[in-house]
Design a protein around this motif. Structure first.
Motif, PDB file in Angstrom:
ATOM      1  N   ASN A   4      18.689 -16.965  55.317  1.00 39.21           N
ATOM      2  CA  ASN A   4      18.581 -18.397  55.109  1.00 39.21           C
ATOM      3  C   ASN A   4      18.767 -19.122  56.430  1.00 39.21           C
ATOM      4  N   LEU A   5      18.503 -20.408  56.414  1.00 42.36           N
ATOM      5  CA  LEU A   5      18.644 -21.240  57.605  1.00 42.36           C
ATOM      6  C   LEU A   5      19.230 -22.561  57.164  1.00 42.36           C
ATOM      7  N   GLN A   6      20.176 -23.051  57.927  1.00 41.36           N
ATOM      8  CA  GLN A   6      20.801 -24.330  57.595  1.00 41.36           C
ATOM      9  C   GLN A   6      20.886 -25.182  58.852  1.00 41.36           C
ATOM     10  N   TRP A   7      20.776 -26.473  58.658  1.00 39.26           N
ATOM     11  CA  TRP A   7      20.972 -27.451  59.721  1.00 39.26           C
ATOM     12  C   TRP A   7      22.275 -28.196  59.451  1.00 39.26           C
ATOM     13  N   PHE A   8      23.038 -28.394  60.545  1.00 42.42           N
ATOM     14  CA  PHE A   8      24.306 -29.100  60.454  1.00 42.42           C
ATOM     15  C   PHE A   8      24.343 -30.220  61.494  1.00 42.42           C
ATOM     16  N   HIS A   9      25.092 -31.253  61.186  1.00 43.47           N
ATOM     17  CA  HIS A   9      25.392 -32.305  62.144  1.00 43.47           C
ATOM     18  C   HIS A   9      26.899 -32.295  62.381  1.00 43.47           C
ATOM     19  N   GLN A  10      27.290 -32.217  63.649  1.00 43.67           N
ATOM     20  CA  GLN A  10      28.714 -32.257  63.975  1.00 43.67           C
ATOM     21  C   GLN A  10      29.038 -33.609  64.592  1.00 43.67           C
ATOM     22  N   ASN A  11      29.928 -34.343  63.938  1.00 42.61           N
ATOM     23  CA  ASN A  11      30.276 -35.672  64.453  1.00 42.61           C
ATOM     24  C   ASN A  11      31.288 -35.553  65.588  1.00 42.61           C
ATOM     25  N   PRO A  12      31.575 -36.650  66.275  1.00 39.77           N
ATOM     26  CA  PRO A  12      32.482 -36.587  67.431  1.00 39.77           C
ATOM     27  C   PRO A  12      33.884 -36.086  67.092  1.00 39.77           C
ATOM     28  N   TRP A  13      34.273 -36.077  65.824  1.00 41.21           N
ATOM     29  CA  TRP A  13      35.597 -35.613  65.439  1.00 41.21           C
ATOM     30  C   TRP A  13      35.597 -34.133  65.066  1.00 41.21           C
ATOM     31  N   GLY A  14      34.428 -33.496  65.178  1.00 38.02           N
ATOM     32  CA  GLY A  14      34.346 -32.061  64.938  1.00 38.02           C
ATOM     33  C   GLY A  14      33.874 -31.649  63.566  1.00 38.02           C
ATOM     34  N   GLN A  15      33.726 -32.595  62.656  1.00 37.44           N
ATOM     35  CA  GLN A  15      33.316 -32.263  61.296  1.00 37.44           C
ATOM     36  C   GLN A  15      31.866 -31.805  61.256  1.00 37.44           C
ATOM     37  N   LEU A  16      31.623 -30.649  60.677  1.00 35.99           N
ATOM     38  CA  LEU A  16      30.271 -30.112  60.505  1.00 35.99           C
ATOM     39  C   LEU A  16      29.776 -30.491  59.116  1.00 35.99           C
ATOM     40  N   ILE A  17      28.699 -31.257  59.091  1.00 35.48           N
ATOM     41  CA  ILE A  17      28.126 -31.710  57.829  1.00 35.48           C
ATOM     42  C   ILE A  17      26.828 -30.965  57.588  1.00 35.48           C
ATOM     43  N   ASN A  18      26.713 -30.360  56.408  1.00 36.53           N
ATOM     44  CA  ASN A  18      25.498 -29.642  56.070  1.00 36.53           C
ATOM     45  C   ASN A  18      24.385 -30.642  55.764  1.00 36.53           C
ATOM     46  N   TYR A  72      23.606 -31.420  66.803  1.00 33.97           N
ATOM     47  CA  TYR A  72      22.889 -30.825  65.681  1.00 33.97           C
ATOM     48  C   TYR A  72      22.788 -29.315  65.903  1.00 33.97           C
ATOM     49  N   PHE A  73      23.253 -28.580  64.914  1.00 34.93           N
ATOM     50  CA  PHE A  73      23.221 -27.123  64.976  1.00 34.93           C
ATOM     51  C   PHE A  73      22.289 -26.557  63.921  1.00 34.93           C
ATOM     52  N   CYS A  74      21.580 -25.555  64.337  1.00 32.24           N
ATOM     53  CA  CYS A  74      20.824 -24.705  63.436  1.00 32.24           C
ATOM     54  C   CYS A  74      21.625 -23.411  63.289  1.00 32.24           C
ATOM     55  N   ALA A  75      21.696 -22.863  62.080  1.00 29.33           N
ATOM     56  CA  ALA A  75      22.432 -21.615  61.856  1.00 29.33           C
ATOM     57  C   ALA A  75      21.676 -20.761  60.854  1.00 29.33           C
ATOM     58  N   VAL A  76      21.643 -19.476  61.127  1.00 25.72           N
ATOM     59  CA  VAL A  76      20.949 -18.553  60.234  1.00 25.72           C
ATOM     60  C   VAL A  76      21.937 -17.501  59.735  1.00 25.72           C
ATOM     61  N   THR A  77      21.577 -16.874  58.644  1.00 27.48           N
ATOM     62  CA  THR A  77      22.403 -15.819  58.072  1.00 27.48           C
ATOM     63  C   THR A  77      21.651 -14.504  58.151  1.00 27.48           C
ATOM     64  N   ASP A  78      22.323 -13.499  58.730  1.00 24.56           N
ATOM     65  CA  ASP A  78      21.688 -12.177  58.759  1.00 24.56           C
ATOM     66  C   ASP A  78      22.084 -11.396  57.516  1.00 24.56           C
ATOM     67  N   SER A  79      21.806 -10.134  57.502  1.00 24.08           N
ATOM     68  CA  SER A  79      22.065  -9.324  56.312  1.00 24.08           C
ATOM     69  C   SER A  79      23.551  -9.206  56.004  1.00 24.08           C
ATOM     70  N   SER A  80      24.410  -9.541  56.961  1.00 25.06           N
ATOM     71  CA  SER A  80      25.849  -9.423  56.734  1.00 25.06           C
ATOM     72  C   SER A  80      26.464 -10.723  56.250  1.00 25.06           C
ATOM     73  N   TYR A  81      25.661 -11.742  55.984  1.00 22.60           N
ATOM     74  CA  TYR A  81      26.097 -13.020  55.426  1.00 22.60           C
ATOM     75  C   TYR A  81      26.830 -13.926  56.398  1.00 22.60           C
ATOM     76  N   LYS A  82      27.072 -13.501  57.639  1.00 28.10           N
ATOM     77  CA  LYS A  82      27.732 -14.406  58.573  1.00 28.10           C
ATOM     78  C   LYS A  82      26.715 -15.381  59.144  1.00 28.10           C
ATOM     79  N   LEU A  83      27.192 -16.600  59.438  1.00 30.66           N
ATOM     80  CA  LEU A  83      26.352 -17.611  60.048  1.00 30.66           C
ATOM     81  C   LEU A  83      26.279 -17.383  61.548  1.00 30.66           C
TER      82      LEU A  83
END
Lengths: 114, 108
Positions: free
Chosen positions: B31-45, B85-96
């Protein structure tokens, strides 16, 4: 519903000390993961737990350990702290019926090692 | 392991402008997910998007899994869109596996 909650939000530790960070997943989520984010970089995977069992471990030394409790909350422990352990530690949960594979992060714990 | 590359690394926009962020990945992903990280560090999906196109307000994303890339579109940007803005993918081991991010600054 509450999101992923982490504590403490900020802490300062001295080199050589030990730290415990805590995480409560979203209600109904059974999987918890931990990530380390150093300033200016993307988060790096540390651990994943599912149903209290370790499912995956990233490339981190044995000083890092974690566990998941019956209520699915989790703790991350770091022993013998080094200056390089200063980072934002993020907890993520997933696995709820409505959220599927979407991953939700907490606000993180900012750790400074001096 | 899977490599995730994002471009551009930095982007400065005037409020109201449109932008496209790109994420390339080196192997098949679950899978692939996009996140936005605000200046306070919060990662929003923002999006869970292993393939196809999704839209949510001024944001939309497209993933072409066969060509191993994903695009995030931001239209009519606002100052509150600033952050990383971060892009993150999951490999077969489920880690981002995260890319290095695109740092966006929207000026008023």
């Amino acid at each position: 519903d509450a999101g992923v909650t982490q504590s403490p939000t900020h802490l300062i530790k001295t080199r050589g000390q030990q730290v415990t960070l805590r995480c409560s997943p979203i209600s109904g989520h059974k999987s918890v993961s931990w990530y380390q984010q150093v300033l200016g970089q993307g988060p790096q995977f540390i651990f994943q737990y599912y149903e209290k069992e370790e499912r995956g471990r990233g490339n981190f030394p044995d000083r890092f350990s974690a566990r998941q409790f019956p209520n699915y909350s989790s703790e991350l422990n770091v022993n013998a702290l080094l200056l390089g352990d200063s980072a934002l530690y993020l907890c993520a949960s997933t696995g709820g019926r409505s959220s599927g594979n979407t991953i939700y992060f907490g606000e993180g714990s900012w750790l400074t090692v001096v | 392991g899977i490599q995730v590359e994002q471009s551009p690394p930095d982007l400065i926009l005037q409020e109201g402008a449109n932008s496209t962020l790109r994420c390339n990945f080196s192997d098949s992903v679950n899978n692939l997910q996009w996140f936005h990280q605000n200046p306070w560090g919060q990662l929003i999906n923002l999006f869970y998007i292993p393939s196809g196109t999704k839209q949510n307000g001024r944001l939309s994303a497209t993933t072409v899994a066969t060509e191993r890339y994903s695009l995030l579109y931001i239209s009519s940007s606002q100052t509150t869109d600033s952050g990383v803005y971060f892009c993150a993918v999951t490999d077969s081991s489920y880690k981002l596996i995260f890319g290095s991010g695109t740092r966006l600054l929207v000026r008023p």
